[in-house]
Write an enzyme that holds these catalytic residues in place. Structure first.
Site, short mmCIF file in Angstrom:
data_model
loop_
_atom_site.label_atom_id
_atom_site.label_comp_id
_atom_site.label_asym_id
_atom_site.label_seq_id
_atom_site.Cartn_x
_atom_site.Cartn_y
_atom_site.Cartn_z
N ARG A 144 84.83 58.59 6.11
CA ARG A 144 83.57 59.31 6.31
C ARG A 144 82.52 58.34 6.87
O ARG A 144 82.51 57.15 6.51
CB ARG A 144 83.13 59.85 4.95
CG ARG A 144 81.86 60.67 4.95
CD ARG A 144 82.06 62.03 5.49
NE ARG A 144 80.99 62.94 5.08
CZ ARG A 144 80.76 64.08 5.72
NH1 ARG A 144 81.48 64.45 6.76
NH2 ARG A 144 79.81 64.89 5.30
N THR A 147 84.57 71.27 13.44
CA THR A 147 85.34 70.21 12.79
C THR A 147 86.76 70.51 13.21
O THR A 147 87.00 71.55 13.82
CB THR A 147 85.18 70.34 11.26
OG1 THR A 147 83.85 70.03 10.91
CG2 THR A 147 86.11 69.42 10.48
N THR A 164 85.62 65.10 11.94
CA THR A 164 84.53 65.90 12.50
C THR A 164 83.41 65.06 13.12
O THR A 164 83.27 63.88 12.82
CB THR A 164 83.90 66.77 11.37
OG1 THR A 164 82.96 67.67 11.93
CG2 THR A 164 83.22 65.93 10.31
N ASP A 223 74.46 66.10 6.67
CA ASP A 223 75.17 66.53 5.46
C ASP A 223 74.56 65.91 4.19
O ASP A 223 74.93 66.27 3.08
CB ASP A 223 76.66 66.17 5.54
CG ASP A 223 77.45 67.23 6.30
OD1 ASP A 223 76.89 68.31 6.56
OD2 ASP A 223 78.62 66.98 6.63
N GLY A 233 82.64 74.08 8.00
CA GLY A 233 81.43 73.72 7.25
C GLY A 233 81.59 74.10 5.79
O GLY A 233 82.60 73.82 5.15
O1 DON Z 1 81.79 67.32 6.25
C1 DON Z 1 81.42 68.48 6.25
O2 DON Z 1 81.56 69.23 5.29
C2 DON Z 1 80.82 69.05 7.51
N1 DON Z 1 80.24 68.00 8.30
C3 DON Z 1 81.89 69.77 8.23
C4 DON Z 1 81.38 70.45 9.45
C5 DON Z 1 82.30 71.50 9.89
O3 DON Z 1 83.30 71.79 9.32
C6 DON Z 1 81.90 72.24 11.06
N2 DON Z 1 83.03 73.02 11.51
N3 DON Z 1 83.39 74.03 11.68
#
Ligand code: DON
Length: 573
Positions: free
Chosen positions: A107, A384, A402, A426, A477
Site C-alpha cells: 500500500r 481498482t 489500484t 483514503d 471502493g
Molecule cells: O483501497 C481502497 O479501498 C480504494 N482506494 C479502492 C478504490 C477502488 O476500488 C476503486 N475501484 N473501483
C-alpha cells in the site's frame, strides 16, 4: 475372493461412478451460467492482453507468482485506469506444498511532509481538489516494490523475464478497445488537465483515439526498462526516482527522492476466519477488507441463509444489517496497525459476531443513527483491479492493486509515462467528513507521515479441508468488501458454481449513507417492496465490482471473469 465378491465389487464401483456422474450432471443441469473449465493453470484479469501474458508465463513453466507479477506490470500498460506502477495494493500468495499463505502489503505510504490537516482550508473545510486531484493527493507508490518482493521470495523467473511482456506492450503498442476509447472520452477533463497525460492518451488537443487504434507509451516503456535492468532500485532510486521527485517539486507535491528510497513492503500474516467449515484467508490491516469480510461472515453464520434463499427479502435484509455493523466499526477502529492498535481479534471473533447477530431484528431495519453517529454524503466513480492466478501445482495468487480513482489523480509524472495515485484520499482528512467513497473515519485513519491509508481491498483465498478451494477479489471502493462477501456466500450457502456466483445481482450497505444499494434488474420488484416495508431505503445503483474468481473442484479449475467490465478475460490451459 469369493464368487459373490467378484460380482459385487465391480457392481459397486460402477454404481458409485454413476452416482458421482449423476451428481455432476444435476449440478450442471441446474446451472444457467457455466464457468471456464481447464486443468493445469488459470489466469483471470480485467484485460485480455494481461490474461494472455499471465497464461504464457504459466505455459512457459512459470509459477503463480511469476504469472501474477507479469500480469501486474502488463496491466500498468493496457489498463491505465487501474493497472499501475504509480499506485499500490495487496497480494496474497498461497504456497500449496507448504500450506502457507503470505500477505504482501505494498500500500502507498504518506510522504514525510504529510500531516494531519494538510487538506483543510483556512475555514477548516476539506479542500477536495487538493485531496483528490493535486500532486499532493499521491502517496509514495508501492506497486513496483511489492511485485518484485513477491517475485524474489516465491518466483522462479527473473525480473527481466516478467517485465519483458509489459515493455513489449508499451513499446509496440496494443489495440485500444471500445471500452478504453469510451473511458478516454469520459475522463477527458481529468486527463487533459495534465499536459503530460494528454500527450499520451490523446492524439492532439482536439481529437481522440478510436477503438482499434494502437496505443504506444514510450516513456512508460523507458520506465519499465529501468525496472527490468535495475530491479527495485530502477524505480525507487536513480533517474526514474529523480524524474518523479522533480515533477513533484515543480507542482507543489510532497514526494521527495528520500520518500521513494525509504518505501517499504511489509510481509505479513493474513487475517483468517472460518465460515461453515471453510477457512477464509484475507488481507489484514491496513486493509479493512479481510477483517470485515470475516466479521460479516461470523454474523451471518448465525442465520440459516441457505434456507432463507438467495437474494430473498429476508436474506438481503439480514445481510444489509450485518454490513451496517461492520462499516460502523470500520469508521472507528480501522487504520494502519503501525500507527493504531487495531482490535483484529475482537472484531473477527465468533463471540462478537454472535453478539451482533442478536441485535438484528428479523422484522425491520435498524436506523443507522441507532448503530453509531455520523453523516456522510456522495460516492464517486472509481477504479481498482483484481487478478487471480492458480498454477499447475495449485499455488494461488490473489492480488488487488489500484490508483484509487480511475487514472488516479490523472497526472503523469513528466518523462515517466507513469500515472500517479490519489490514494491519500483514503485517509480521513477530517473526522466525520466522508471520503470519495462516502466512508467515514477518525483518529485511527488520520494522516501521519509514513502511515498507509486504510483500504477496502479484499484479495481472498478460501480453503476447504485444508486445500485451496477458490480465490477471488474485486475493485469497487467501499463495495469491495460486500461484493466479496456475496461471492463467498453464493458459493458456500447457495451452492452456486463460480459463474453463477459471479453473475448474480449484488447489494451493498455501508451504514452511511442510509441506503441499501441494489443492482436493480436482478432483484425483483416484489423483493424491493418487501425490503422497503422493512424500513430499508432501497436505491438502484450502477453495477458493483469486477470479480475474478477461480475454483478448484474435482481436480479441475473452474473460473469466471466478471462480465460487468467489458475487457475482462479468463483463460486456462
Ligand atoms: O483501497 C481502497 O479501498 C480504494 N482506494 C479502492 C478504490 C477502488 O476500488 C476503486 N475501484 N473501483
Amino acid at each position: 475372493m469369493k464368487s459373490y465378491q467378484i460380482i459385487l465389487v465391480p457392481l459397486f464401483l460402477v454404481l458409485a461412478f454413476q452416482l458421482k456422474a449423476q451428481k455432476e450432471a444435476i449440478y450442471d443441469a441446474t446451472s444457467i451460467h457455466h464457468p471456464l473449465l481447464s486443468k493445469n493453470g488459470m489466469v483471470s484479469t480485467q484485460h485480455m492482453e494481461a490474461t494472455k501474458v499471465g497464461l504464457e508465463i504459466l505455459e512457459q513453466g512459470g509459477n503463480a507468482v511469476d504469472a501474477a507479477v507479469a500480469v501486474g506490470f502488463s496491466l500498468a500498460v493496457v489498463l491505465p485506469r487501474a493497472g499501475n506502477l504509480g499506485g499500490g495494493g495487496f497480494m496474497l500468495y498461497h504456497d500449496n506444498a507448504r500450506n502457507k499463505t503470505t500477505a504482501y502489503n505494498y500500500r502507498e505510504m504518506a510522504p514525510a511532509k504529510a500531516h494531519r490537516d494538510m487538506y483543510l482550508d483556512a475555514d477548516g473545510n476539506v479542500d477536495v481538489q487538493l485531496a483528490r486531484m493535486h500532486h499532493q493527493a499521491s502517496g509514495v507508490p508501492g506497486t513496483v516494490a511489492g511485485l518484485l518482493k513477491a517475485l524474489e521470495d516465491h518466483g522462479n523467473m527473473t525480473v527481466e523475464q516478467v517485465v519483458a511482456p509489459a515493455i513489449r506492450l508499451a513499446e509496440e503498442g496494443f489495440p485500444i478497445t471500445f471500452d478504453l476509447a469510451r473511458l478516454l472520452k469520459l475522463y477527458e477533463s481529468r486527463l487533459r488537465a495534465s499536459s503530460e497525460t494528454e500527450k499520451i492518451f490523446y492524439p492532439s488537443k482536439t481529437t481522440y483515439y478510436e477503438a482499434g487504434d494502437t496505443l504506444r507509451q514510450l516513456d512508460l516503456a523507458w520506465s519499465l526498462k529501468q525496472i527490468s535492468k535495475r530491479g527495485r532500485d530502477g524505480f525507487y532510486k536513480g533517474e526514474l526516482a529523480k524524474r518523479i521527485a522533480k515533477d513533484m517539486s515543480a507542482n507543489d507535491g510532497l514526494i521527495k527522492r528520500r520518500d521513494l528510497a525509504k518505501y517499504k513492503v511489509e510481509v505479513m500474516e493474513p487475517v483468517t476466519g472460518t465460515y461453515r467449515g471453510h477457512e477464509i484467508i484475507s488481507m489484514p490491516p491496513p486493509s479493512s477488507g479481510g477483517i470485515h469480510l470475516i466479521q460479516m461472515l461470523n454474523i451471518l453464520e448465525e442465520f440459516p441463509i441457505e434456507e432463507m434463499g438467495h437474494n430473498t427479502g429476508a436474506t438481503i435484509h439480514t445481510m444489509a444489517e450485518a454490513m451496517k455493523y461492520a462499516y460502523a466499526d470500520r469508521s472507528e477502529h480501522l487504520g494502519d496497525p503501525n500507527f493504531y492498535d487495531v482490535p483484529v481479534e475482537w472484531i473477527t471473533s465468533k463471540t462478537y459476531g454472535k453478539e451482533l447477530s442478536e441485535k438484528i431484528s428479523t422484522e425491520s431495519a435498524t436506523a443507522s443513527e441507532d448503530i453509531s453517529p455520523g453523516k456522510p454524503n456522495d460516492n464517486e466513480s472509481d477504479e481498482t483491479t483484481h487478478f487471480s492466478v492458480i498454477d499447475k501445482n495449485r499455488n494461488v495468487v490473489s492480488q488487488t492493486y489500484t490508483l484509487n480513482f480511475s487514472f488516479g489523480n490523472g497526472i503523469v509524472a513528466k518523462g515517466t509515462g507513469i500515472l500517479l495515485n490519489n490514494e491519500m484520499n483514503d485517509f480521513s482528512a477530517k473526522p466525520g467528513v466522508p471520503n470519495a467513497f462516502g466512508l467515514l473515519g477518525g483518529e485511527a485513519n488520520s494522516i501521519q507521515p509514513g502511515k498507509r491509508p486504510l483500504s477496502s481491498m479484499t484479495p481472498t483465498i478460501v480453503l476447504k479441508d485444508g486445500e485451496p478451494y477458490f480465490v477471488t477479489g474485486t475493485p469497487g471502493g467501499s463495495r469491495i468488501i460486500t461484493t466479496i462477501l456475496q461471492v463467498v456466500m453464493n458459493i458456500i450457502d447457495h451452492k452456486m458454481n463460480v459463474a453463477e456466483a459471479t453473475h448474480a445481482s449484488r447489494i451493498h450497505h455501508q451504514w452511511y449513507p442510509e441506503d441499501l444499494f441494489i443492482e436493480g434488474k436482478g432483484i425483483s420488484m416484489d423483493t424491493q417492496k418487501i425490503l422497503g416495508s422493512m424500513g430499508h431505503s432501497v436505491k438502484i445503483r450502477s453495477v458493483m465490482g469486477s470479480t475474478q474468481t477461480i475454483m478448484i473442484l474435482d481436480e479441475l479449475l473452474r473460473g469466471c471473469s466478471d462480465p460487468r467490465r467489458p475487457d475482462a478475460r479468463i483463460a486456462g490451459y
